[in-house]
Write a protein that holds these residues in place. Structure first.
Motif, PDB file in Angstrom:
ATOM      1  N   ILE A 122       0.834  -1.213   0.000  1.00 14.95           N
ATOM      2  CA  ILE A 122       0.000   0.000   0.000  1.00 14.95           C
ATOM      3  C   ILE A 122       0.863   1.255   0.000  1.00 14.95           C
ATOM      4  N   GLU A 123       1.837   1.296   0.904  1.00 12.93           N
ATOM      5  CA  GLU A 123       2.646   2.512   1.037  1.00 12.93           C
ATOM      6  C   GLU A 123       3.472   2.788  -0.217  1.00 12.93           C
ATOM      7  N   SER A 124       3.967   1.752  -0.871  1.00 14.54           N
ATOM      8  CA  SER A 124       4.778   1.961  -2.071  1.00 14.54           C
ATOM      9  C   SER A 124       3.959   2.643  -3.169  1.00 14.54           C
ATOM     10  N   ARG A 125       2.668   2.336  -3.220  1.00 14.66           N
ATOM     11  CA  ARG A 125       1.800   2.958  -4.223  1.00 14.66           C
ATOM     12  C   ARG A 125       1.396   4.382  -3.822  1.00 14.66           C
ATOM     13  N   LEU A 126       0.938   4.521  -2.597  1.00 15.90           N
ATOM     14  CA  LEU A 126       0.471   5.835  -2.155  1.00 15.90           C
ATOM     15  C   LEU A 126       1.607   6.849  -2.091  1.00 15.90           C
ATOM     16  N   ASN A 127       2.776   6.423  -1.676  1.00 16.29           N
ATOM     17  CA  ASN A 127       3.912   7.337  -1.565  1.00 16.29           C
ATOM     18  C   ASN A 127       4.358   7.860  -2.928  1.00 16.29           C
ATOM     19  N   THR A 128       4.411   6.968  -3.924  1.00 18.66           N
ATOM     20  CA  THR A 128       4.850   7.420  -5.252  1.00 18.66           C
ATOM     21  C   THR A 128       3.802   8.308  -5.918  1.00 18.66           C
ATOM     22  N   VAL A 129       2.525   7.963  -5.739  1.00 22.48           N
ATOM     23  CA  VAL A 129       1.477   8.817  -6.297  1.00 22.48           C
ATOM     24  C   VAL A 129       1.513  10.192  -5.643  1.00 22.48           C
ATOM     25  N   SER A 130       1.704  10.211  -4.319  1.00 21.31           N
ATOM     26  CA  SER A 130       1.799  11.488  -3.607  1.00 21.31           C
ATOM     27  C   SER A 130       2.977  12.313  -4.107  1.00 21.31           C
ATOM     28  N   ALA A 131       4.106  11.629  -4.349  1.00 19.44           N
ATOM     29  CA  ALA A 131       5.288  12.337  -4.857  1.00 19.44           C
ATOM     30  C   ALA A 131       5.052  12.900  -6.242  1.00 19.44           C
ATOM     31  N   VAL A 132       4.376  12.123  -7.084  1.00 21.61           N
ATOM     32  CA  VAL A 132       4.059  12.599  -8.441  1.00 21.61           C
ATOM     33  C   VAL A 132       3.115  13.799  -8.367  1.00 21.61           C
ATOM     34  N   SER A 133       2.102  13.700  -7.516  1.00 25.68           N
ATOM     35  CA  SER A 133       1.148  14.797  -7.361  1.00 25.68           C
ATOM     36  C   SER A 133       1.855  16.073  -6.913  1.00 25.68           C
ATOM     37  N   LYS A 134       2.774  15.939  -5.977  1.00 22.11           N
ATOM     38  CA  LYS A 134       3.536  17.095  -5.494  1.00 22.11           C
ATOM     39  C   LYS A 134       4.389  17.695  -6.608  1.00 22.11           C
ATOM     40  N   LEU A 135       5.054  16.821  -7.380  1.00 23.81           N
ATOM     41  CA  LEU A 135       5.896  17.294  -8.482  1.00 23.81           C
ATOM     42  C   LEU A 135       5.078  18.064  -9.514  1.00 23.81           C
ATOM     43  N   ILE A 136       3.928  17.503  -9.874  1.00 25.78           N
ATOM     44  CA  ILE A 136       3.083  18.152 -10.878  1.00 25.78           C
ATOM     45  C   ILE A 136       2.614  19.520 -10.391  1.00 25.78           C
ATOM     46  N   SER A 137       2.260  19.581  -9.110  1.00 20.91           N
ATOM     47  CA  SER A 137       1.783  20.856  -8.565  1.00 20.91           C
ATOM     48  C   SER A 137       2.870  21.918  -8.559  1.00 20.91           C
ATOM     49  N   GLN A 138       4.147  21.498  -8.492  1.00 11.05           N
ATOM     50  CA  GLN A 138       5.259  22.440  -8.458  1.00 11.05           C
ATOM     51  C   GLN A 138       5.688  22.906  -9.850  1.00 11.05           C
ATOM     52  N   MET A 139       5.235  22.226 -10.871  1.00  9.44           N
ATOM     53  CA  MET A 139       5.679  22.548 -12.226  1.00  9.44           C
ATOM     54  C   MET A 139       4.917  23.729 -12.800  1.00  9.44           C
ATOM     55  N   LYS A 140       5.650  24.686 -13.303  1.00  8.08           N
ATOM     56  CA  LYS A 140       5.025  25.808 -13.987  1.00  8.08           C
ATOM     57  C   LYS A 140       4.511  25.357 -15.345  1.00  8.08           C
ATOM     58  N   ASN A 141       5.343  24.624 -16.070  1.00  4.38           N
ATOM     59  CA  ASN A 141       4.940  24.047 -17.346  1.00  4.38           C
ATOM     60  C   ASN A 141       4.734  22.547 -17.147  1.00  4.38           C
ATOM     61  N   LYS A 142       3.489  22.157 -16.984  1.00  2.00           N
ATOM     62  CA  LYS A 142       3.173  20.770 -16.654  1.00  2.00           C
ATOM     63  C   LYS A 142       3.171  19.903 -17.917  1.00  2.00           C
ATOM     64  N   PRO A 143       3.414  18.591 -17.752  1.00  3.45           N
ATOM     65  CA  PRO A 143       3.292  17.688 -18.898  1.00  3.45           C
ATOM     66  C   PRO A 143       1.843  17.642 -19.368  1.00  3.45           C
ATOM     67  N   ALA A 144       1.645  17.292 -20.616  1.00  2.00           N
ATOM     68  CA  ALA A 144       0.285  17.239 -21.157  1.00  2.00           C
ATOM     69  C   ALA A 144      -0.523  16.109 -20.535  1.00  2.00           C
ATOM     70  N   VAL A 145       0.156  15.040 -20.112  1.00  4.33           N
ATOM     71  CA  VAL A 145      -0.570  13.867 -19.626  1.00  4.33           C
ATOM     72  C   VAL A 145       0.255  13.117 -18.580  1.00  4.33           C
ATOM     73  N   VAL A 146      -0.441  12.553 -17.617  1.00  5.36           N
ATOM     74  CA  VAL A 146       0.149  11.620 -16.657  1.00  5.36           C
ATOM     75  C   VAL A 146      -0.574  10.284 -16.819  1.00  5.36           C
ATOM     76  N   ILE A 147       0.202   9.234 -17.094  1.00  4.71           N
ATOM     77  CA  ILE A 147      -0.346   7.881 -17.147  1.00  4.71           C
ATOM     78  C   ILE A 147      -0.050   7.227 -15.805  1.00  4.71           C
ATOM     79  N   GLN A 148      -1.083   6.985 -15.025  1.00  2.00           N
ATOM     80  CA  GLN A 148      -0.922   6.421 -13.686  1.00  2.00           C
ATOM     81  C   GLN A 148      -1.360   4.959 -13.686  1.00  2.00           C
TER      82      GLN A 148
END
Length: 299
Positions: free
Chosen positions: A88-114
Motif C-alpha cells: 500500500i505505502e509503495s503505491r500511495l507514496n509514489t502517487v503522492s510524490a508525483v502529485s507534489k511534483l506536478i503541482s510544483q511545475m510551472k509548465n506541466k506535462p500534457a498527460v500523466v499515465i498512472q
C-alpha cells in the motif's frame, strides 16, 4: 518527446524504455537508486534521476511531454501484515510524490499515465467489467487499488489516465514465467475449479497502449489494459499445454494453494472478465488479441 517513467526499471518500464528509445524519445527514469550499469550505459537519450534528487530539484523534470508512473511493490508475495503495508505505502507514496511534483511545475506535462489494476472491480464468475462499471472493495487487492486511484485523483492540472492493468504476458518479468513453469515441468493443470476468469494483455500491446494513451488527447480517466478476449483459467492452462506440447492433467486444489501462499491465492482462485471498451472506442488495435497467438509469440 521528453518522457519521464517512474518505475522505469521494472518489467513494463524496461519494455517502454526499449520502445521509446527506438522511437527517438528522450527518457528520464525516476528510481529509488540509480542502477550500477547506468553510468556506462548512459546515452544522450536517457538519464536516471532519484526521488531524493527530485525532492530537492523538481526543475529536473522541466519541459516534460508526459509522465508515466508504474512504481509500486509487487502483489506477488505472501500477504503478511508487513507485506500489505509495504504494498500500500509503495503505491500511495509514489502517487503522492508525483502529485507534489506536478503541482510544483510551472509548465506541466500534457498527460500523466498512472498505473492502476483491474482488481478495482472486485471478482466475479459471471459479470463483465468495462471502464464504466462500478468499483467495489471486496478484498485486499481491490482495497489497495481503490486507495491507489483515490490518491491519483489528487494529480491536478493535467490529463490523467488511470491504466487498469490486467495480467501482462511477457518473457522478461511479470507473472507468465511462473505461470508456465508447472507446464514446463510436466505437472500443469487447472487451478481450483478452472472456471475463474483471467484478463490478460501481451507486453507488446501493453507498451503500445501506453503510447496510444499519450498520443490520443481525448482519452482520460480509467482505461482497461486487457485484451478483448479474456479466458478462463482452464482455457489458459490448456492453451499453454498445447503450445509447449506438455500434458494437462494435474489440477491444483484450492486448499493446497491457500496453504502454500495464503491470502495471495485470491488472485489465482478468483478472477474478472474485463473488456477494453475505451481503447477500442478510440481506435486501438491489438497485435495479440487472442491467447494462442500471444503465447506462440512468447514461445
Amino acid at each position: 518527446m521528453r518522457i519521464a517513467i517512474c518505475g522505469g526499471t521494472g518489467f513494463i518500464g524496461k519494455a517502454l524504455q526499449k520502445h521509446w528509445l527506438n522511437e527517438g524519445h528522450h527518457l528520464l527514469i525516476i528510481t529509488r537508486r540509480i542502477p550500477s550499469q547506468a553510468t556506462a550505459a548512459k546515452q544522450a537519450q536517457i538519464e536516471y534521476i532519484t526521488w531524493e534528487q527530485l525532492d530537492h530539484s523538481p526543475f529536473l523534470l522541466k519541459n516534460l511531454d508526459a509522465l508515466v508512473n508504474l512504481a509500486g511493490a509487487s502483489l506477488s508475495q505472501r500477504w503478511t501484515t508487513k507485506a500489505k503495508k509495504r504494498i500500500i505505502e509503495s503505491r500511495l507514496n509514489t502517487v503522492s510524490a508525483v502529485s507534489k511534483l506536478i503541482s510544483q511545475m510551472k509548465n506541466k506535462p500534457a498527460v500523466v499515465i498512472q498505473a492502476s489494476a483491474i482488481a478495482i472491480y472486485g471478482t466475479s464468475t459471471n459479470e463483465t467489467f468495462e471502464e464504466t462499471s462500478i468499483t467495489r472493495v471486496m478484498d485486499f487487492p481491490s482495497g489497495v487499488v481503490q486507495e491507489w486511484e483515490n490518491a491519483a485523483d489528487t494529480i491536478q492540472g493535467v490529463r490523467l489516465v488511470k491504466l487498469r492493468v490486467s495480467v501482462v504476458l511477457g518473457h522478461d518479468g511479470g507473472a507468465y514465467p511462473l505461470m508456465k513453469l508447472p507446464f514446463m515441468l510436466g505437472v500443469g493443470g487447472r487451478i481450483g475449479s478452472g472456471q475463474q476468469w483471467m484478463s490478460w494483455i501481451h507486453i507488446t500491446d501493453m507498451v503500445r497502449l501506453i503510447d496510444f494513451c499519450i498520443h490520443h488527447q481525448h482519452i482520460d480517466g480509467p482505461v482497461n489494459a486487457a485484451t478483448p478476449y479474456p479466458v478462463t483459467n482452464d482455457q489458459f492452462g490448456r492453451t499453454v499445454a498445447a503450445i509447449y506440447n506438455r500434458p494437462y492433467w494435474f489440477p491444483l486444489p484450492s486448499f493446497l494453494l491457500k496453504a502454500a501462499v495464503g491470502e495471495l491465492s485470491l488472485i489465482l482462485l478468483q478472477g474478472q472478465r474485463v473488456l477494453p471498451s475505451k481503447p477500442i472506442k478510440y481506435g486501438f488495435e491489438f497485435h495479440y488479441p487472442e491467447l494462442k497467438a500471444a503465447l506462440q509469440d512468447l514461445k
